[in-house]
Design a protein around this motif. Structure first.
Motif, mmCIF file in Angstrom:
data_model
loop_
_atom_site.group_PDB
_atom_site.id
_atom_site.type_symbol
_atom_site.label_atom_id
_atom_site.label_comp_id
_atom_site.label_asym_id
_atom_site.label_seq_id
_atom_site.Cartn_x
_atom_site.Cartn_y
_atom_site.Cartn_z
ATOM 1 N N THR A 1 0.840 -1.206 0.000
ATOM 2 C CA THR A 1 0.000 0.000 0.000
ATOM 3 C C THR A 1 0.873 1.253 0.000
ATOM 4 O OG1 THR A 1 -1.779 -1.169 1.150
ATOM 5 C CG2 THR A 1 -1.815 1.237 1.257
ATOM 6 N N GLN A 2 1.966 1.222 0.765
ATOM 7 C CA GLN A 2 2.909 2.348 0.754
ATOM 8 C C GLN A 2 3.548 2.496 -0.630
ATOM 9 O OE1 GLN A 2 5.782 1.812 3.890
ATOM 10 N NE2 GLN A 2 4.231 1.897 5.500
ATOM 11 N N TYR A 3 3.880 1.357 -1.244
ATOM 12 C CA TYR A 3 4.434 1.377 -2.602
ATOM 13 C C TYR A 3 3.457 2.047 -3.562
ATOM 14 C CZ TYR A 3 4.985 -0.351 -7.344
ATOM 15 O OH TYR A 3 5.065 -0.430 -8.713
ATOM 16 N N GLN A 4 2.203 1.636 -3.505
ATOM 17 C CA GLN A 4 1.200 2.213 -4.402
ATOM 18 C C GLN A 4 1.052 3.716 -4.192
ATOM 19 O OE1 GLN A 4 -2.074 -0.482 -3.408
ATOM 20 N NE2 GLN A 4 -2.014 -1.266 -5.522
ATOM 21 N N ALA A 5 1.076 4.150 -2.951
ATOM 22 C CA ALA A 5 0.953 5.578 -2.652
ATOM 23 C C ALA A 5 2.148 6.355 -3.206
ATOM 24 C CB ALA A 5 0.827 5.796 -1.146
ATOM 25 N N LEU A 6 3.347 5.805 -3.028
ATOM 26 C CA LEU A 6 4.544 6.471 -3.565
ATOM 27 C C LEU A 6 4.527 6.492 -5.088
ATOM 28 C CD1 LEU A 6 7.480 5.327 -1.242
ATOM 29 C CD2 LEU A 6 6.728 7.676 -1.676
ATOM 30 N N ARG A 7 4.118 5.399 -5.707
ATOM 31 C CA ARG A 7 4.039 5.356 -7.174
ATOM 32 C C ARG A 7 3.043 6.395 -7.673
ATOM 33 N NH1 ARG A 7 7.024 5.111 -10.380
ATOM 34 N NH2 ARG A 7 5.423 4.787 -11.923
ATOM 35 N N HIS A 8 1.923 6.526 -6.970
ATOM 36 C CA HIS A 8 0.929 7.524 -7.366
ATOM 37 C C HIS A 8 1.515 8.935 -7.262
ATOM 38 C CE1 HIS A 8 -2.944 9.335 -8.048
ATOM 39 N NE2 HIS A 8 -2.790 10.056 -6.951
ATOM 40 N N LYS A 9 2.216 9.213 -6.167
ATOM 41 C CA LYS A 9 2.845 10.526 -6.004
ATOM 42 C C LYS A 9 3.882 10.760 -7.105
ATOM 43 C CE LYS A 9 3.955 12.052 -1.848
ATOM 44 N NZ LYS A 9 4.477 12.081 -0.456
ATOM 45 N N ALA A 10 4.646 9.726 -7.431
ATOM 46 C CA ALA A 10 5.649 9.843 -8.491
ATOM 47 C C ALA A 10 4.971 10.115 -9.831
ATOM 48 C CB ALA A 10 6.498 8.579 -8.573
ATOM 49 N N ASP A 11 3.913 9.373 -10.124
ATOM 50 C CA ASP A 11 3.188 9.576 -11.388
ATOM 51 C C ASP A 11 2.623 10.989 -11.482
ATOM 52 O OD1 ASP A 11 3.759 6.982 -12.142
ATOM 53 O OD2 ASP A 11 1.768 6.198 -11.612
ATOM 54 N N MET A 12 2.082 11.480 -10.381
ATOM 55 C CA MET A 12 1.541 12.842 -10.363
ATOM 56 C C MET A 12 2.650 13.872 -10.577
ATOM 57 S SD MET A 12 -1.701 12.452 -10.059
ATOM 58 C CE MET A 12 -2.276 14.067 -9.620
ATOM 59 N N LYS A 13 3.813 13.631 -9.973
ATOM 60 C CA LYS A 13 4.940 14.546 -10.114
ATOM 61 C C LYS A 13 5.478 14.514 -11.545
ATOM 62 C CE LYS A 13 6.616 16.598 -7.084
ATOM 63 N NZ LYS A 13 6.486 17.966 -6.574
#
Length: 99
Positions: A50-62
């Motif tokens: 879940t932490q991985y998914q959240a970080l990936r989402h933040k990375a994708d948004m960035k």
């Protein structure tokens, strides 16, 4: 009170904007790397995923923010190469906005 402003140098503005854009891409890449490092943990569980998914989402948004920012830079401060291409197109076959 009267204020005087220095003349604006478009190339200096473009260079500054590109440096800011480089930082956005670096931030996105860093977030992406942090996310993938979570996947390398031996004890990967649902919480870490879940932490991985959240970080990936933040990375994708960035990454998307950086891409949008780069498009805006090109619109506001086109490179000399882009300007030359637009000028050449307008003198030959007519202007084509799909460049």
């Amino acid at each position: 009170m009267q204020y005087f402003s220095a003349p604006v140098n478009p190339q200096a503005c473009r260079d500054f904007a590109l440096e800011c854009n480089r930082q956005l891409f670096e931030d996105a890449h860093r977030l992406s790397q942090e996310a993938f490092e979570l996947l390398e943990k031996v004890e990967l569980d649902a919480e870490l995923f879940t932490q991985y998914q959240a970080l990936r989402h933040k990375a994708d948004m960035k990454f998307q923010e950086a891409i949008d920012h780069l498009r805006l830079i090109e619109e506001e401060f086109p490179s000399a190469q882009t300007l030359a291409l637009l000028h050449a197109k307008s003198r030959t076959d007519g202007f084509d906005s799909r460049i």
